[in-house]
Design a protein around this motif. Structure first.
Motif, short mmCIF file in Angstrom:
data_model
loop_
_atom_site.label_atom_id
_atom_site.label_comp_id
_atom_site.label_asym_id
_atom_site.label_seq_id
_atom_site.Cartn_x
_atom_site.Cartn_y
_atom_site.Cartn_z
N GLU A 66 -9.96 -5.93 50.63
CA GLU A 66 -9.30 -7.14 51.15
C GLU A 66 -10.23 -8.35 51.22
OE1 GLU A 66 -6.02 -6.98 51.65
OE2 GLU A 66 -6.10 -4.85 51.18
N ALA A 67 -11.54 -8.16 51.03
CA ALA A 67 -12.46 -9.29 51.20
C ALA A 67 -12.34 -10.33 50.10
CB ALA A 67 -13.91 -8.78 51.27
N LEU A 68 -11.72 -9.96 48.98
CA LEU A 68 -11.56 -10.90 47.87
C LEU A 68 -10.13 -11.43 47.76
CD1 LEU A 68 -13.71 -9.15 45.11
CD2 LEU A 68 -14.34 -11.11 46.53
N ARG A 69 -9.28 -11.10 48.71
CA ARG A 69 -7.89 -11.58 48.66
C ARG A 69 -7.82 -13.11 48.72
NH1 ARG A 69 -6.76 -7.41 46.74
NH2 ARG A 69 -5.42 -5.77 47.57
N THR A 70 -8.84 -13.73 49.27
CA THR A 70 -8.84 -15.19 49.39
C THR A 70 -9.38 -15.87 48.14
OG1 THR A 70 -10.91 -14.88 50.60
CG2 THR A 70 -8.94 -15.30 51.90
N VAL A 71 -9.79 -15.10 47.14
CA VAL A 71 -10.25 -15.68 45.87
C VAL A 71 -9.04 -15.86 44.97
CG1 VAL A 71 -11.72 -15.37 43.85
CG2 VAL A 71 -12.52 -14.64 46.11
N ARG A 72 -8.69 -17.11 44.70
CA ARG A 72 -7.47 -17.42 43.95
C ARG A 72 -7.78 -18.34 42.77
NH1 ARG A 72 -3.06 -16.01 47.10
NH2 ARG A 72 -3.56 -15.44 49.25
N LEU A 73 -8.77 -17.95 41.99
CA LEU A 73 -9.23 -18.76 40.87
C LEU A 73 -9.15 -17.95 39.58
CD1 LEU A 73 -12.55 -20.19 42.35
CD2 LEU A 73 -10.32 -21.28 42.34
N PRO A 74 -9.02 -18.61 38.43
CA PRO A 74 -9.15 -17.88 37.16
C PRO A 74 -10.57 -17.34 37.01
CG PRO A 74 -8.96 -20.26 36.79
CD PRO A 74 -8.70 -20.03 38.24
N ILE A 75 -10.66 -16.11 36.53
CA ILE A 75 -11.94 -15.43 36.40
C ILE A 75 -12.04 -14.79 35.02
CG2 ILE A 75 -13.36 -13.49 37.23
CD1 ILE A 75 -12.08 -13.88 40.00
N LEU A 76 -13.17 -14.99 34.36
CA LEU A 76 -13.54 -14.22 33.19
C LEU A 76 -14.64 -13.26 33.62
CD1 LEU A 76 -13.61 -13.52 30.14
CD2 LEU A 76 -15.24 -15.42 29.86
N MET A 77 -14.39 -11.96 33.49
CA MET A 77 -15.39 -10.95 33.87
C MET A 77 -15.80 -10.19 32.62
SD MET A 77 -15.29 -8.11 36.91
CE MET A 77 -13.66 -7.49 36.45
N ILE A 78 -17.11 -10.17 32.37
CA ILE A 78 -17.65 -9.52 31.18
C ILE A 78 -18.63 -8.44 31.63
CG2 ILE A 78 -19.03 -9.85 29.10
CD1 ILE A 78 -17.89 -12.67 28.93
#
Length: 296
Positions: A193-205
């Motif tokens: 739940e600690a990342l539920r407030t992250v609401r951005l586009p993400i590229l993960m490599i």
């Protein structure tokens, strides 16, 4: 193709009572020359006048005991694509001074450094930057840094809790950050739940041979953010934890220096063009297409 300008400065962190070394790379006029930044070289035009814009800002957060110059080729590529790039050295967690590693203070300092660096970049180059249009690229614990400054709510992990009970890490999100690129991110400091407030586009490599931050760290992001559909996850076959960094100079490339090594048969130099293209395409969608016609 744009000339890559470079300014070197220091940013004061009054909380840490330390200075943050910062290199700003930007589209510029002038002539490039080969410059040395410690053992690393890059062709730049020192203190050249910036040109064009307004450009989006990209901040690169290096890994534990690292250096921003390990991402120098990616940074220059982004400048040539029309971005301004900030390369801070996270004081207390660098190759020169790592005395804050594995401390709660380091977890709090790193995201604050990003905000201070964004402030400094706008102060230096405000006439050439798009207001409030920032992306953060983070490698390893730099991925933690990016997620924290984007709104994640970290807690201390096993290393930081050796002498203290678990505690929340004080972080102030920066809403100027609009997108994240996570390279082999370290995410152990984020509970469910600690990342539920992250609401951005993400590229993960990530790499499928990464033993430093194995796939569980990527799942923390995929399962933790508010909208999994905002995450593009690409896995490079044969890549390990350090495979997304620039190649190290020959004198640093040796078996005992693990960041310089890749799994047998994998050549990080051979994937750089694909890696750069993936990041460039993502940033164009996430923070806007730079004005290429003004920088080429």
């Amino acid at each position: 193709m744009a000339v890559c300008g470079c300014r070197l400065l220091e940013v004061a962190d009054t909380v840490q009572q330390a200075m943050i070394p910062l290199a700003l790379l930007y589209p510029a006029g002038g002539v490039e020359a080969t410059e040395q930044f410690g053992p690393y070289s890059l062709e730049v035009a020192l203190n050249a006048a910036p040109v064009g814009g307004p450009h989006p800002l990209v901040v690169v957060s290096h890994g534990n005991a690292g250096t921003p110059w390990a991402y120098r080729e990616l940074a220059k590529h982004l400048v040539q694509s029309g971005y301004i790039v900030a390369l801070p050295a996270h004081t207390g967690n660098t190759r020169h001074n790592n005395n804050r590693a594995n401390t709660a203070a380091n977890l709090a300092n790193r995201p604050r450094h990003i905000t201070l660096v964004i402030d400094a970049a706008y102060d230096q180059l405000k006439d050439h930057l798009i207001a409030d249009r920032v992306a953060v690229i983070g490698h390893s614990i730099g991925g933690y840094t990016a997620l924290a400054v984007a709104g994640g709510k970290p807690w201390t992990g096993p290393y930081e809790r050796k002498t203290n009970p678990p505690q929340p890490v004080p972080v102030t999100p920066d809403d100027r950050v609009r997108a994240l690129v996570l390279l082999a991110p370290a995410t152990a400091w984020f509970r469910p739940e600690a990342l539920r407030t992250v609401r951005l586009p993400i590229l993960m490599i990530t790499g499928d041979r990464d033993v430093n931050t194995p796939v569980e760290h990527a799942f923390n992001v995929l399962d933790g953010v508010a909208d999994r559909a905002q995450v593009v996850h690409k896995v490079f076959d044969g890549a390990a934890h350090f495979s997304f960094m620039s190649k190290f100079p020959p004198e640093m490339t040796k078996p005992e220096f693990h960041p310089s090594q890749d799994p047998p048969g994998f050549d990080r130099g051979a994937i750089q063009a694909e890696l750069f293209a993936d990041i460039d395409m993502f940033l164009q969608r996430a923070v806007g297409t730079p004005p290429h016609n003004e920088t080429r």
